[in-house]
Design a protein around this motif. Structure first.
Motif, short mmCIF file in Angstrom:
data_model
loop_
_atom_site.label_atom_id
_atom_site.label_comp_id
_atom_site.label_asym_id
_atom_site.label_seq_id
_atom_site.Cartn_x
_atom_site.Cartn_y
_atom_site.Cartn_z
N ASN A 186 -3.30 3.34 -9.42
CA ASN A 186 -3.65 4.66 -9.89
C ASN A 186 -2.72 5.75 -9.36
O ASN A 186 -2.56 6.81 -9.98
CB ASN A 186 -5.10 4.97 -9.50
N LYS A 187 -2.09 5.50 -8.23
CA LYS A 187 -1.15 6.48 -7.66
C LYS A 187 0.30 6.21 -8.06
O LYS A 187 1.18 6.99 -7.72
CB LYS A 187 -1.27 6.47 -6.14
N ASP A 235 -10.29 -2.59 -4.63
CA ASP A 235 -10.20 -1.17 -4.29
C ASP A 235 -8.79 -0.78 -3.87
O ASP A 235 -8.26 0.26 -4.30
CB ASP A 235 -11.19 -0.82 -3.18
N ASP A 236 -8.15 -1.60 -3.04
CA ASP A 236 -6.78 -1.30 -2.62
C ASP A 236 -5.80 -1.39 -3.80
O ASP A 236 -4.92 -0.54 -3.95
CB ASP A 236 -6.33 -2.26 -1.50
N PHE A 263 -2.16 8.61 -12.65
CA PHE A 263 -2.42 9.83 -11.87
C PHE A 263 -1.97 11.09 -12.59
O PHE A 263 -2.28 12.21 -12.17
CB PHE A 263 -1.75 9.75 -10.49
N TRP A 303 -6.47 -0.98 -6.93
CA TRP A 303 -6.70 0.14 -7.85
C TRP A 303 -6.08 1.42 -7.31
O TRP A 303 -5.48 2.20 -8.06
CB TRP A 303 -8.19 0.32 -8.10
N LYS A 304 -6.22 1.64 -6.02
CA LYS A 304 -5.66 2.85 -5.41
C LYS A 304 -4.14 2.86 -5.57
O LYS A 304 -3.54 3.89 -5.91
CB LYS A 304 -6.04 2.89 -3.93
N THR A 330 0.84 -1.21 0.00
CA THR A 330 0.00 0.00 0.00
C THR A 330 0.88 1.26 0.00
O THR A 330 0.43 2.34 -0.36
CB THR A 330 -0.94 0.02 1.23
#
Length: 818
Positions: free
Chosen positions: A350-351, A343-344, A428, A346-347, A308
């Motif tokens: 995407n960053k 969701d994790d 991003f 993708w986050k 993460t």
């Protein structure tokens, strides 16, 4: 290191030649000297390379990985010597043992890792990253064959294999223990884990081994050595297993091995067939899967915490749409191997991923048949499909005003997977590469995406490494600059602006003129040796060197030559300054019209160069097999830089920057970075002409342009086109009818006729300006002074601060060197 005595260095070369080649220095050939010097440079690099990697690992610094299908690095020996502070002593040592340094360095084959501006930009960026102490690495493919080696036979382009690896490449190190498996095809089975989450398993896949070869990227006079990692596709089956199998299976194994090796076989396979398209898609997935597996392994090895945190430590910059599959591949690895939820994952994705767009040409925005992606990459297709479903659902509910245009935004639409759309949705940052280009993306080509993600879009105007494109290739001009403004410009290129103080200094301008004449003399000799054409070193060297494409309008250039030829035939005593038109360009093998333009250039050359009526006032030279090394010979000698693309079509251009930096004056359209050059140097120091981007786009959208009107009203245009149609330029009447019909019956899609008259007019101004040497040299020095703005150091600093949030990490010298 810069204080090595020449005799000491000769001793090192001698020892290396004995060790590597088994010869004394008196027996050594040019190639033996090349191999010996390259080995010395590798020794110098090795410890710095290890220290750089150790520093990044110990300090857990944020790093950028630049994913690109092309890295057009050219020859590296001279560049590595320059950056390592060894070039002067090496040149002296080589001369002292009886060899010519340039001839020794020429034994290195240009690395066949790219095609044009995209790949050269990537190479410049790597140079700037290392020279500015930024932790940044390249990831590409180790193609065994480059694009192709161009030969011209009777004026026609012939493509030969570019086997650039036929001799050992001294800069690469194979890292077999850091290989990864890549999976194609097969079946995907879904299972529920004990915790209720889904697990995906792959069966019956075709497996390929991605084996890395690392090339050092040497920073300029510092201790940083970053890495260009190139992946080679190899069979997982061992050679001895072929030999122990049955004969029928043996040949099957060989076919299988060959099909695997094709993945890294050659750059840009012909995609006119289904098999060619699929091979390109394979290459792209091969690159991103191997690279991202490597990135994640490094991250975990360096114990940087849970994934993460990946965006805090890693940025993946994708260079154009080719590596867009990095988005679903990172999702796959996070979900299937690391067990993160959607969701994790993708986050994180995407960053982490940023996208550079390089085109406004819709045909260059990649898309793949949906069924091809689904068959070749079944799990990746599932993820792309899910990204698309979620994105379109979000549009439907959150942006009702965009419901009518969802098919134009959907990643999967019309049975195609649209890679640029995937890249925008999954990253991003989305950047263009020149101010005009970025505005066109925002206001036209990607307008709806810009409305959705206004904070993602930004501009980073391209740049070039001034170390190679001025300091290395134009030693005379570099020395002259240093004599008047000192050496600071080498590490802070914006200080070239200090040259403005000397732009009207007659003594300085005279020295600049001498350097240019010397460079033109050298190029004239090279042209004679290569082609047998004798050119006037005092003529205007009018240069257009770039890929052959309709929008780049080499056709407009050769129409100007035909116009001048016609003028001189009508009036042989016409007073014009002699001109040498120099072309260098490769046309894609299946690009018929582009190859016709090459044939036209050669046909016009054969007429113009030997017509006694012309009396040597015009010469046309096409230098075959245009590459980085050839550019290095041509650019220092250029007087005129032809940047004449149809406005709105060229994203940026970098040849315009290279020639500007070497004192050539730009003849250009209001396109790409030409506009930013004009804004800096002022209208009086550049020759701009033709339609604006807005005018071109308005014609495309609303019509109103009729090429036949110009044909009917401009006698010069009508004469040129009739000459093409009537066989004046060619042994057969049909020779150039395709060009004729494309202009008159397809309504001149790139506005060659529309811009013809302003192009002729601007060249009249060029002629007048060139005759006033003081004025011309003032313009030339002004261009050099402002060129520091177009150093890739500036571009990389903008990427690092605005997109990557990257810090400079100086590498300490080894203790025994302190």
């Amino acid at each position: 290191m810069t204080n090595h005595h020449v005799d000491d260095f000769i001793k090192r070369i001698s020892d290396k030649i004995e060790t590597v080649s088994g010869k004394t220095i008196d027996e050594a050939s040019e190639r033996d000297v090349y191999v010996g010097v390259a080995s010395i440079v590798n020794d110098e690099i090795k410890h710095k390379w290890i220290r750089t990697s150790d520093t990044y690992e110990k300090e857990k610094v944020k790093q950028v990985y630049y994913l690109s299908m092309e890295f057009l690095v050219g020859r590296l020996l001279e560049s590595n010597l320059l950056n390592g502070g060894l070039l002067d002593v090496t040149n002296e040592a080589i001369k002292k043992i009886g060899f010519e340094p340039k001839r020794v360095y020429a034994h290195e084959h240009d690395a066949g890792l790219g095609n044009g501006g995209l790949g050269r930009l990537a190479a410049c960026f790597l140079d700037s990253l290392a020279s500015l102490n930024y932790p940044g690495h390249g990831c590409g493919i180790r193609y065994r064959y480059g694009l192709f080696e161009q030969r011209i036979i009777h004026g026609h382009q012939i493509e030969l294999p570019d086997y650039w690896l036929k001799e050992d490449y001294p800069w690469e190190t194979r890292k077999g223990d850091e290989s990864f498996k890549i999976h194609f095809r097969g079946d995907v089975h879904m299972h529920k884990r004990i915790d209720g989450s889904l697990e995906f398993r792959y069966e019956n896949t075709d497996q390929v081994m991605a084996v890395p070869y690392d090339i050092p990227v040497v920073g300029y006079k510092n201790e940083t050595v970053n890495t260009l990692r190139l992946w080679s596709a190899e069979s997982i089956t061992r050679e001895k297993d072929y030999l122990t199998s049955q004969q029928s299976q043996y040949y099957h194994h060989l076919d299988h091995k060959h099909s695997i090796e094709q993945i890294s076989g050659f750059l840009y396979p012909d995609d006119s067939s289904y098999e060619g398209k699929e091979l390109r898609l394979k290459q792209q997935y091969f690159l991103v899967s191997a690279s991202i597996q490597h990135i994640l392994r490094q991250y975990k090895k360096q114990q940087r915490g849970p994934l993460t945190n990946l965006p805090e430590h890693v940025v993946i910059q994708i260079n154009d749409t080719h590596p867009s599959l990095a988005i679903p591949e990172l999702m796959r690895l996070l979900m299937d191997d690391e067990h993160y939820g959607w969701d994790d994952a993708w986050k994180i994705t995407n960053k982490t991923i940023a996208y550079t767009n390089h085109t406004t040409l819709s045909e260059a925005l990649e898309k793949w048949p949906k069924t091809m992606v689904e068959r070749l990459l079944p799990r990746i297709y599932m993820i792309i499909n899910e990204i698309n479903e979620r994105f379109c659902r979000g549009l439907w509910f959150d942006h009702p005003e965009l419901r009518n245009v969802i098919p134009e935004l959907a990643i999967i639409a019309d049975d195609q997977v649209h890679m640029a759309r995937l890249a925008i949705v999954g990253s991003f940052s989305v950047n263009g590469v020149a101010r005009l280009h970025t505005e066109i993306l925002k206001k036209k080509e990607m307008k709806n995406f810009y409305c959705l993600f206004p904070d993602r879009f930004n501009n980073k105007t391209n740049g070039i490494t001034h170390r190679r494109w001025l300091l290395q290739i134009n030693r005379g001009l570099s020395r002259l600059i240093t004599e008047v403004i000192g050496t600071n410009w080498i590490q802070r290129p914006n200080q070239l602006i200090s040259l403005l103080r000397y732009s009207k200094d007659s003594a300085f301008l005279e020295e600049v003129d001498k350097v240019k004449l010397h460079n033109k003399r050298e190029l004239a000799q090279f042209i004679y040796d290569r082609t047998g054409i004798a050119v006037d070193e005092y003529s205007i060297f009018d240069v257009q060197i770039k890929r052959l494409h309709e929008y780049k309008r080499q056709l407009l250039n050769i129409f100007h030559v035909i116009y001048l030829y016609n003028e001189l035939k009508d009036n042989p005593t016409l007073d014009i300054t002699p001109r040498t038109f120099i072309f260098g360009a490769k046309a894609a093998p299946s690009y018929h019209l582009a190859k016709e333009v090459i044939k036209l250039i050669h046909t016009v050359a054969s007429l113009v160069n030997y017509d006694p009526d012309i009396a040597g006032k015009l010469k046309v030279v096409f230098l075959e097999n245009y590459n980085v090394s050839l550019a290095e010979k041509i650019i220092p000698a250029a007087d005129i830089s032809e940047q004449i693309s149809t406005a709105s079509k060229e994203a940026s251009g970098t040849g315009n920057m290279k020639m500007m930096m070497n004192g050539a004056l730009t003849v250009g359209t209001m396109d790409g970075a030409n506009i930013e050059i004009r804004d800096l140097v002022g209208d009086q120091h550049i020759f701009m002409f033709g339609l604006t981007a807005d005018e071109v786009l308005a014609y495309y959208e609303y019509g109103g342009y009729n090429a036949r009107d110009i044909y009917n009203t401009d006698e010069r245009v009508r004469r040129i086109l009739n000459q093409l149609n009537e066989g004046v330029f060619g042994s057969q009447e049909i020779e150039f009818k395709d060009i004729y019909y494309n202009i008159l019956y397809h309504n001149d899609p790139y506005f060659v006729l529309k811009d013809f008259d302003p192009y002729i007019e601007i060249h009249e101004l060029v002629e007048q300006a060139y005759r006033d040497r003081t004025t011309w040299l003032n313009k030339s020095v002004t261009n050099i002074a402002y060129s520091g703005k177009f150093s890739s150091d500036r571009t990389i600093q903008e990427y690092a601060s605005k997109i990557w949030k990257l810090n400079q990490v100086p590498i300490n010298k080894a203790t025994d060197e302190q």
